[in-house]
Write a protein that holds these residues in place. Structure first.
Motif: not given
Ligand code: S3P
Length: 437
Positions: A348-350, A387-390, A409-410
């Motif tokens: 994602s854009d971290r 954002h689907g980022d592990h 945390i989604n």
């Protein structure tokens, strides 16, 4: 895991115990790839049984390689030789894995058959011209979408020529893709890097019998070489250990031992950064495992202060910034990150995801195009989008340990890409963390 599943993180700790962290993702990808290309049978121990690395193994099965799984952390790979891959029947799905897709782009560009590399939603947004551009200069034909993103449509049957290429950004993935293409090219392929990046490809190709030179900042090999099967022992993943290094550092009373963690110097920038902030992390039982330095990391709680993270550390801790942001949030003074624009094109854009998440929990974060200043403070409750980022998800699981109230945390399914079993290991060590539907 259903997409409505989420974590509730609540104040926990102190963290105690001895933990075994799963195998290194970068090493596992490469082990399966190079073993597949080798002549003979290779055995891999400590393989990361994660979704990213399983996707890579499944792709090689589609390319005609027999891979056995005697136990989840082992693979026996029946190599087919550099010229033995078979044309796949369908698209090759790399899942969430940038490493898988970029390295495969280099390898498949050199095959006599066509192939199509696809990925999940996150991977489908990531830039691929950084790899297709220099591959085209070698003679490869790979089509991306108009904006340079996947799918990658690879037209096989091209004759490749070695190049001398200076990477515009420090990227082990791009370097590795070009070296793999270089194995099939005429002449020498020479890659120069603005800053040395992880050298697993170079070290492992050498272990598979390839003649390759890699003085710091450079890698050089001649085309037309074959790989000889060898056995690989995968060290524990420093990037996964990072969440526990930060958590034990910031949760009062904690003391953890993380066993036999890979300490390749191009991966351990976070150790230097945390020590700069006052962390108490000791290395014990140094050893060499499969040619990689490993050691137990013994981490104890210590009061952290903020720091200006030296830009030269950035490539050595590129995957650890989400965890570092949490350490910074718990420090006694602000932390400044700069020179890290690459974080915007990870899973994602971290920079944006971490800044937004910490603001949700009540902190001030000043974001810049290539970094951020994190102002520490008491963390509150809130709902975080991973954002689907592990790594965003696991970082906020750590943040929740110091929060007043619940941190939800989604979008946690992708934790399984790099760290299956994170929540069980974390709760066993003392985290307040539960999975909810
Ligand atoms: C990786 C290299 C890094 C890193 C990624 C794994 C690798 O990416 O962020 O998680 O295995 O080569 P870049 O090389 O694109 O910086």
């Amino acid at each position: 895991m259903s997409s409505s599943q989420h974590w509730i993180a609540t104040a926990g700790g102190p963290l105690q115990g001895t933990l075994s962290i799963p195998g290194d993702k970068s090493v596992s990808h490469r082990a399966v790839m190079f073993a597949a290309l080798a002549d003979g049978v290779s055995r891999i121990e400590g393989f990361l049984e994660g979704e990213d690395t399983r996707a890579t193994a499944a792709i090689f099965q589609q390319l005609g390689v027999r891979i056995e799984t005697p136990t989840p952390s082992q693979r026996i790979v029946h190599g087919v030789g550099v010229d033995g891959l078979r044309a796949p029947t369908g698209d090759l799905d790399c899942g969430n894995a940038g490493t898988g897709m970029r390295l495969l782009a280099g390898l498949l560009a050199a095959q006599p058959f066509d192939s199509v590399l696809v990925g999940d939603e996150s991977l489908s947004r990531r830039p691929m011209r950084r790899v297709t551009g220099p591959l085209a200069r070698m003679g490869a034909r790979i089509q991306t979408e108009a904006d340079g993103t996947p799918p990658l449509r690879v037209q096989g049957g091209q004759a490749l020529t070695g190049i001398d290429y200076e990477l515009p950004v420090a990227s082990a993935q791009v370097k590795s893709a070009l070296l793999l293409a270089g194995l099939y090219a005429t002449g020498e392929t020479r890659i120069r890097e603005p800053h040395p990046t992880r050298d697993y490809t170079e070290r492992m190709l050498r272990a598979f019998g390839v003649e390759i030179d890699f003085p710091p900042g450079e890698a050089r090999l001649a085309g037309g070489q074959r790989l000889r099967a060898t056995d690989i022992v995968v060290p524990a993943d420093f990037s996964s250990a990072a969440f526990f290094l930060v958590a034990a550092s910031i949760i009062p009373g904690s003391g953890l031992r993380l066993q036999r963690v890979g300490l390749n110097p191009r991966r351990t920038g976070l150790l230097a950064a945390l020590r700069l902030m006052g962390a108490d992390i000791v290395e014990e039982n140094h050893a060499s495992q499969g040619g990689e330095p490993v050691a137990d990391l013994v981490v104890r709680h210590a009061p952290l202060h903020g720091a200006e993270i030296p830009e030269e550390l950035v490539p050595d801790m590129i995957d650890e910034f989400p965890a570092l942001f949490i350490a910074a949030a718990a420090a006694s003074s602000p932390t400044v990150v700069s020179g890290a624009a690459e974080l915007r094109v990870k899973e994602s854009d971290r920079l944006a995801a971490m800044s937004a998440g910490l603001r949700t929990l009540g902190l001030r974060v000043d974001e810049t195009p290539d970094g951020a200043t994190i102002f520490p403070g008491q963390l509150g409750a809130g709902t975080i989008e991973s954002h689907g980022d592990h790594r965003i998800a696991m970082s906020f699981a750590v943040a929740g340990q110091l929060a007043r109230g619940e941190v939800r945390i989604n979008d946690i399914a992708n934790v399984a890409t790099s760290f299956p079993g994170f929540d069980a290991l974390a709760t066993g060590a003392g985290f307040g963390l539960s999975v909810r539907d």
